[in-house]
Design a protein around this motif. Structure first.
Motif, PDB file in Angstrom:
ATOM      1  N   PHE A 108      -2.342 -17.118   4.112  1.00 18.55           N
ATOM      2  CA  PHE A 108      -0.950 -17.388   4.441  1.00 18.55           C
ATOM      3  C   PHE A 108      -0.369 -16.467   5.512  1.00 18.55           C
ATOM      4  O   PHE A 108       0.643 -16.801   6.121  1.00 18.55           O
ATOM      5  CB  PHE A 108      -0.093 -17.296   3.174  1.00 18.55           C
ATOM      6  N   GLU A 109      -0.954 -15.283   5.705  1.00 20.01           N
ATOM      7  CA  GLU A 109      -0.447 -14.357   6.712  1.00 20.01           C
ATOM      8  C   GLU A 109      -1.417 -14.161   7.870  1.00 20.01           C
ATOM      9  O   GLU A 109      -1.073 -13.486   8.844  1.00 20.01           O
ATOM     10  CB  GLU A 109      -0.147 -12.996   6.064  1.00 20.01           C
ATOM     11  N   ASP A 110      -2.629 -14.747   7.735  1.00 18.71           N
ATOM     12  CA  ASP A 110      -3.679 -14.590   8.738  1.00 18.71           C
ATOM     13  C   ASP A 110      -3.951 -13.103   9.016  1.00 18.71           C
ATOM     14  O   ASP A 110      -4.105 -12.671  10.159  1.00 18.71           O
ATOM     15  CB  ASP A 110      -3.307 -15.308  10.044  1.00 18.71           C
ATOM     16  N   VAL A 111      -3.998 -12.324   7.939  1.00 15.56           N
ATOM     17  CA  VAL A 111      -4.244 -10.877   8.027  1.00 15.56           C
ATOM     18  C   VAL A 111      -5.496 -10.571   7.220  1.00 15.56           C
ATOM     19  O   VAL A 111      -5.582 -10.916   6.037  1.00 15.56           O
ATOM     20  CB  VAL A 111      -3.042 -10.075   7.479  1.00 15.56           C
ATOM     21  N   SER A 112      -6.449  -9.924   7.850  1.00 13.04           N
ATOM     22  CA  SER A 112      -7.689  -9.547   7.171  1.00 13.04           C
ATOM     23  C   SER A 112      -7.572  -8.115   6.658  1.00 13.04           C
ATOM     24  O   SER A 112      -7.454  -7.174   7.456  1.00 13.04           O
ATOM     25  CB  SER A 112      -8.888  -9.667   8.122  1.00 13.04           C
ATOM     26  N   VAL A 113      -7.580  -7.968   5.341  1.00 15.79           N
ATOM     27  CA  VAL A 113      -7.451  -6.656   4.707  1.00 15.79           C
ATOM     28  C   VAL A 113      -8.544  -6.538   3.656  1.00 15.79           C
ATOM     29  O   VAL A 113      -8.767  -7.460   2.867  1.00 15.79           O
ATOM     30  CB  VAL A 113      -6.065  -6.494   4.040  1.00 15.79           C
ATOM     31  N   SER A 114      -9.226  -5.402   3.636  1.00 15.19           N
ATOM     32  CA  SER A 114     -10.280  -5.173   2.654  1.00 15.19           C
ATOM     33  C   SER A 114      -9.689  -4.633   1.355  1.00 15.19           C
ATOM     34  O   SER A 114      -8.571  -4.098   1.333  1.00 15.19           O
ATOM     35  CB  SER A 114     -11.317  -4.203   3.196  1.00 15.19           C
ATOM     36  N   GLN A 115     -10.437  -4.742   0.279  1.00 17.67           N
ATOM     37  CA  GLN A 115      -9.970  -4.225  -1.009  1.00 17.67           C
ATOM     38  C   GLN A 115      -9.768  -2.714  -0.993  1.00 17.67           C
ATOM     39  O   GLN A 115      -8.788  -2.226  -1.569  1.00 17.67           O
ATOM     40  CB  GLN A 115     -10.948  -4.619  -2.115  1.00 17.67           C
ATOM     41  N   PRO A 116     -10.655  -1.911  -0.358  1.00 16.36           N
ATOM     42  CA  PRO A 116     -10.379  -0.460  -0.289  1.00 16.36           C
ATOM     43  C   PRO A 116      -9.076  -0.137   0.435  1.00 16.36           C
ATOM     44  O   PRO A 116      -8.378   0.812   0.071  1.00 16.36           O
ATOM     45  CB  PRO A 116     -11.592   0.090   0.461  1.00 16.36           C
ATOM     46  N   THR A 117      -8.735  -0.937   1.459  1.00 15.28           N
ATOM     47  CA  THR A 117      -7.469  -0.715   2.164  1.00 15.28           C
ATOM     48  C   THR A 117      -6.280  -0.978   1.245  1.00 15.28           C
ATOM     49  O   THR A 117      -5.311  -0.223   1.231  1.00 15.28           O
ATOM     50  CB  THR A 117      -7.376  -1.625   3.400  1.00 15.28           C
ATOM     51  N   ILE A 118      -6.356  -2.046   0.472  1.00 11.46           N
ATOM     52  CA  ILE A 118      -5.286  -2.356  -0.491  1.00 11.46           C
ATOM     53  C   ILE A 118      -5.134  -1.221  -1.499  1.00 11.46           C
ATOM     54  O   ILE A 118      -4.015  -0.807  -1.835  1.00 11.46           O
ATOM     55  CB  ILE A 118      -5.595  -3.685  -1.206  1.00 11.46           C
ATOM     56  N   LEU A 119      -6.249  -0.688  -1.972  1.00  9.02           N
ATOM     57  CA  LEU A 119      -6.200   0.414  -2.925  1.00  9.02           C
ATOM     58  C   LEU A 119      -5.551   1.652  -2.316  1.00  9.02           C
ATOM     59  O   LEU A 119      -4.763   2.344  -2.970  1.00  9.02           O
ATOM     60  CB  LEU A 119      -7.615   0.742  -3.413  1.00  9.02           C
ATOM     61  N   GLU A 120      -5.850   1.932  -1.039  1.00  8.79           N
ATOM     62  CA  GLU A 120      -5.256   3.091  -0.367  1.00  8.79           C
ATOM     63  C   GLU A 120      -3.745   2.913  -0.212  1.00  8.79           C
ATOM     64  O   GLU A 120      -2.991   3.866  -0.367  1.00  8.79           O
ATOM     65  CB  GLU A 120      -5.913   3.298   0.999  1.00  8.79           C
ATOM     66  N   TRP A 121      -3.315   1.701   0.122  1.00  6.32           N
ATOM     67  CA  TRP A 121      -1.876   1.446   0.212  1.00  6.32           C
ATOM     68  C   TRP A 121      -1.188   1.701  -1.123  1.00  6.32           C
ATOM     69  O   TRP A 121      -0.139   2.354  -1.174  1.00  6.32           O
ATOM     70  CB  TRP A 121      -1.618  -0.007   0.626  1.00  6.32           C
ATOM     71  N   ILE A 122      -1.765   1.188  -2.190  1.00  7.79           N
ATOM     72  CA  ILE A 122      -1.161   1.337  -3.516  1.00  7.79           C
ATOM     73  C   ILE A 122      -1.050   2.811  -3.895  1.00  7.79           C
ATOM     74  O   ILE A 122      -0.005   3.285  -4.344  1.00  7.79           O
ATOM     75  CB  ILE A 122      -1.976   0.553  -4.554  1.00  7.79           C
ATOM     76  N   LYS A 123      -2.132   3.575  -3.700  1.00  7.38           N
ATOM     77  CA  LYS A 123      -2.116   4.997  -4.048  1.00  7.38           C
ATOM     78  C   LYS A 123      -1.117   5.770  -3.202  1.00  7.38           C
ATOM     79  O   LYS A 123      -0.390   6.631  -3.707  1.00  7.38           O
ATOM     80  CB  LYS A 123      -3.521   5.572  -3.880  1.00  7.38           C
ATOM     81  N   LYS A 124      -1.054   5.467  -1.912  1.00  8.22           N
ATOM     82  CA  LYS A 124      -0.154   6.188  -1.005  1.00  8.22           C
ATOM     83  C   LYS A 124       1.307   5.987  -1.389  1.00  8.22           C
ATOM     84  O   LYS A 124       2.068   6.956  -1.528  1.00  8.22           O
ATOM     85  CB  LYS A 124      -0.383   5.716   0.432  1.00  8.22           C
ATOM     86  N   TYR A 125       1.711   4.740  -1.587  1.00  6.81           N
ATOM     87  CA  TYR A 125       3.126   4.464  -1.809  1.00  6.81           C
ATOM     88  C   TYR A 125       3.550   4.722  -3.261  1.00  6.81           C
ATOM     89  O   TYR A 125       4.721   5.007  -3.515  1.00  6.81           O
ATOM     90  CB  TYR A 125       3.452   3.038  -1.379  1.00  6.81           C
ATOM     91  N   LEU A 126       2.623   4.642  -4.196  1.00  8.35           N
ATOM     92  CA  LEU A 126       2.963   5.030  -5.565  1.00  8.35           C
ATOM     93  C   LEU A 126       3.285   6.515  -5.633  1.00  8.35           C
ATOM     94  O   LEU A 126       4.226   6.932  -6.320  1.00  8.35           O
ATOM     95  CB  LEU A 126       1.816   4.696  -6.519  1.00  8.35           C
ATOM     96  N   LYS A 127       2.512   7.316  -4.938  1.00 10.56           N
ATOM     97  CA  LYS A 127       2.755   8.758  -4.912  1.00 10.56           C
ATOM     98  C   LYS A 127       4.095   9.070  -4.258  1.00 10.56           C
ATOM     99  O   LYS A 127       4.843   9.941  -4.715  1.00 10.56           O
ATOM    100  CB  LYS A 127       1.619   9.452  -4.164  1.00 10.56           C
ATOM    101  N   LEU A 128       4.431   8.327  -3.195  1.00  7.07           N
ATOM    102  CA  LEU A 128       5.694   8.544  -2.496  1.00  7.07           C
ATOM    103  C   LEU A 128       6.885   8.156  -3.361  1.00  7.07           C
ATOM    104  O   LEU A 128       7.866   8.899  -3.495  1.00  7.07           O
ATOM    105  CB  LEU A 128       5.693   7.733  -1.198  1.00  7.07           C
ATOM    106  N   LEU A 129       6.798   6.985  -4.005  1.00  6.54           N
ATOM    107  CA  LEU A 129       7.923   6.490  -4.798  1.00  6.54           C
ATOM    108  C   LEU A 129       8.090   7.256  -6.104  1.00  6.54           C
ATOM    109  O   LEU A 129       9.198   7.331  -6.634  1.00  6.54           O
ATOM    110  CB  LEU A 129       7.731   5.003  -5.086  1.00  6.54           C
ATOM    111  N   ALA A 130       6.990   7.807  -6.625  1.00  8.28           N
ATOM    112  CA  ALA A 130       7.076   8.547  -7.882  1.00  8.28           C
ATOM    113  C   ALA A 130       8.001   9.754  -7.743  1.00  8.28           C
ATOM    114  O   ALA A 130       8.775  10.069  -8.657  1.00  8.28           O
ATOM    115  CB  ALA A 130       5.690   8.991  -8.326  1.00  8.28           C
TER     116      ALA A 130
END
Length: 395
Positions: free
Chosen positions: A182-204
Motif C-alpha cells: 500500500f505504500e510501495d516501501v520496502s522495509v526489512s523486519q530488522p529495520t522495523i524492530l530498530e524503529w520500535i526499540k528506538k521510539y519506545l525508548k524515546l517515548l518512555a
C-alpha cells in the motif's frame, strides 16, 4: 488537607465491604449485610421522598435491622457499608470532562549556542515535504527543527504507521508486506524492530513528564507474558497493571518474576509518583500479596485509612472487568509475539504498551478519547498522535 475517616462506624463499614460476600443486593433499594460478630445478615433499606423524582443519596432515608440502629437511630456500620459500595460503583461509572488543552509553541533555540535570536531562513525541500529552515543571528548557524525523524530514510508517516500496527497486534512480517503493498516501501523486519526499540525508548522517558489527574478508585491486576529462557519451554513473568477507573489511565505497568509482596509494591509505588492524588479504594482480586502491599504503601494517606477492596466476583461492582479488557489488549500483541527475547524485552514491551494505552489508543468507555485527555495531560492528542508524541519527546 485530606480528611481522614474518624467515625468508627465508617471504618467498620469499610472493613465489612472489604470482605467478599458481605454486601448483597436483594432488591431495588434493599441489601443484606453480613454481621461482623455472628453468622447472620442484617437488612438495610433505602427510601426516597415520594414528591421527588431525583434519587439523591444524601436525601434518602436509611434503615437497618441491627440492634445499633434500632436502639440509637443513627447511621450504623451496615448502612455505611452499603453507602460505600454505592459510592464505589458510582465513581467507576461517572466520567469527567476533559480539560481544554492549551497549545503553546516553545521558543526555538539554536542547537549550537542555545540562543533565542533566530529567524526564518528559507525552505528545505525533501522527499517527504518541505521543512522550515532557521538561522541564528548570534552564531550564524543554520538549522531545521528536529521533530524526531531527522536522518531517517523513511517518512514519518511510514514509521508511525509501523508503530501503530505493531501495538495493534500485527506481526513484523505482515507490517513489511502491508508497507510494500500500500505504500510501495520496502522495509526489512530488522529495520522495523530498530524503529520500535528506538521510539519506545524515546517515548518512555517523555511519558513520565506529566502527572495524571485521576479519580479516587483504582484497579490492580496481573497478567502473564512468556519469555524465552534456555532450558525451559514455558518460562513466564508477571505484568502488574494499575489503572484509574474514571479516566482509564494506566498508572503503572511493571514486570516481575514472582508475585510476592515486594513485587506487588512496585506498581503501587510507581502509581504514587505518576498520580496527583491518592485513591479512596484500590480494587484487587484475592491474591494474598495485595493486602499487605497496599497497607504498606497507602495506609493513612487518603480519606479511608486502608483503601484495599477485595472484589467479590466478576459481576458485582466494584469489579475488575476494566482490567480484564486491558489484559485483552495486551494479549492482542503477545499472542503474535508468543514470547519475548533479547530483541524487545518484557520491560520495554510493558513500557511501550503503557504509552500506547494512555496516549494513542482511543477508549470507547470514555467516549472515544484517549485516557491522557481525561487525565488532563496538556498535550494536543489529535491527528497523528504518534508523530505528535515523538515530536514533543525530542523537544
Amino acid at each position: 488537607m485530606v480528611r481522614q475517616f474518624t467515625d468508627p462506624r465508617e471504618l467498620r463499614g469499610l472493613a465489612i465491604l472489604s470482605q467478599p460476600g458481605t454486601v448483597i443486593q436483594t432488591g431495588k433499594n434493599v441489601w443484606d449485610v453480613r454481621s461482623q460478630s455472628k453468622d447472620a445478615y442484617y437488612t438495610v433499606a433505602r427510601f426516597f421522598p415520594e414528591d421527588r423524582k431525583a434519587k439523591i443519596l444524601s436525601q434518602a432515608t436509611w434503615t437497618c435491622t441491627c440492634p445499633d440502629f434500632l436502639t440509637r437511630h443513627t447511621t450504623c456500620k451496615h448502612q455505611y457499608a452499603v453507602m460505600l459500595s454505592l459510592k464505589l460503583a458510582g465513581d467507576i461509572e461517572e466520567h469527567s470532562t476533559p480539560a481544554q488543552v492549551e497549545e503553546s509553541e516553545p521558543n526555538i533555540l539554536c542547537p549550537v549556542c542555545k540562543s533565542e535570536n533566530v529567524i526564518k531562513w528559507g525552505i528545505r525541500k525533501t522527499t517527504f515535504g518541505e521543512n522550515q529552515r532557521f538561522r541564528c543571528h548570534d552564531c550564524g548557524h543554520r538549522f531545521v527543527i528536529d521533530r524526531g525523524f531527522c536522518r531517517m530514510k523513511n517518512s514519518p508517516k511510514t514509521i508511525t504507521l509501523t508503530l501503530d500496527l505493531y501495538f495493534k497486534g500485527v506481526s513484523q512480517r505482515k507490517i513489511a508486506d502491508l508497507l510494500k503493498q500500500f505504500e510501495d516501501v520496502s522495509v526489512s523486519q530488522p529495520t522495523i524492530l530498530e524503529w520500535i526499540k528506538k521510539y519506545l525508548k524515546l517515548l518512555a522517558k517523555y511519558s513520565e513528564k506529566y502527572k495524571a489527574d485521576v479519580g479516587n478508585i483504582w484497579h490492580c491486576d496481573e497478567t502473564t507474558v512468556f519469555i524465552k529462557k534456555e532450558g525451559e519451554k514455558k518460562y513466564y513473568q508477571w505484568i502488574w497493571n494499575l489503572m484509574d477507573a474514571k479516566t482509564r489511565y494506566l498508572l503503572a505497568c511493571q514486570v516481575s518474576e514472582t508475585r510476592y509482596v515486594k513485587d506487588a509494591r512496585k506498581p503501587l509505588q510507581k502509581a504514587k509518583e505518576v498520580a496527583l492524588n491518592v485513591p479512596d479504594a484500590i480494587v484487587t482480586d484475592g491474591l494474598p500479596a495485595y493486602p499487605e502491599a497496599i497497607k504498606a504503601e497507602y495506609y493513612g494517606l487518603g480519606r479511608i485509612q486502608n483503601p484495599h477492596i477485595r472484589l467479590k466476583d466478576f459481576e458485582t461492582k466494584p469489579n475488575n472487568n476494566i482490567l480484564g479488557r486491558l489484559n485483552g489488549t495486551f494479549r492482542e500483541r503477545t499472542k503474535v509475539v508468543r514470547s519475548f527475547d533479547s530483541g524487545i524485552g518484557a520491560e520495554e514491551f510493558a513500557t511501550g504498551m503503557q504509552t500506547y494505552y494512555n496516549y494513542i489508543r482511543p477508549h470507547q468507555g470514555i467516549g472515544g478519547l484517549v485516557p491522557a485527555q481525561l487525565a488532563n495531560i496538556p498535550i494536543n492528542l489529535t491527528g497523528n498522535r504518534w508523530e505528535t508524541m515523538i515530536g514533543l519527546a525530542v523537544k
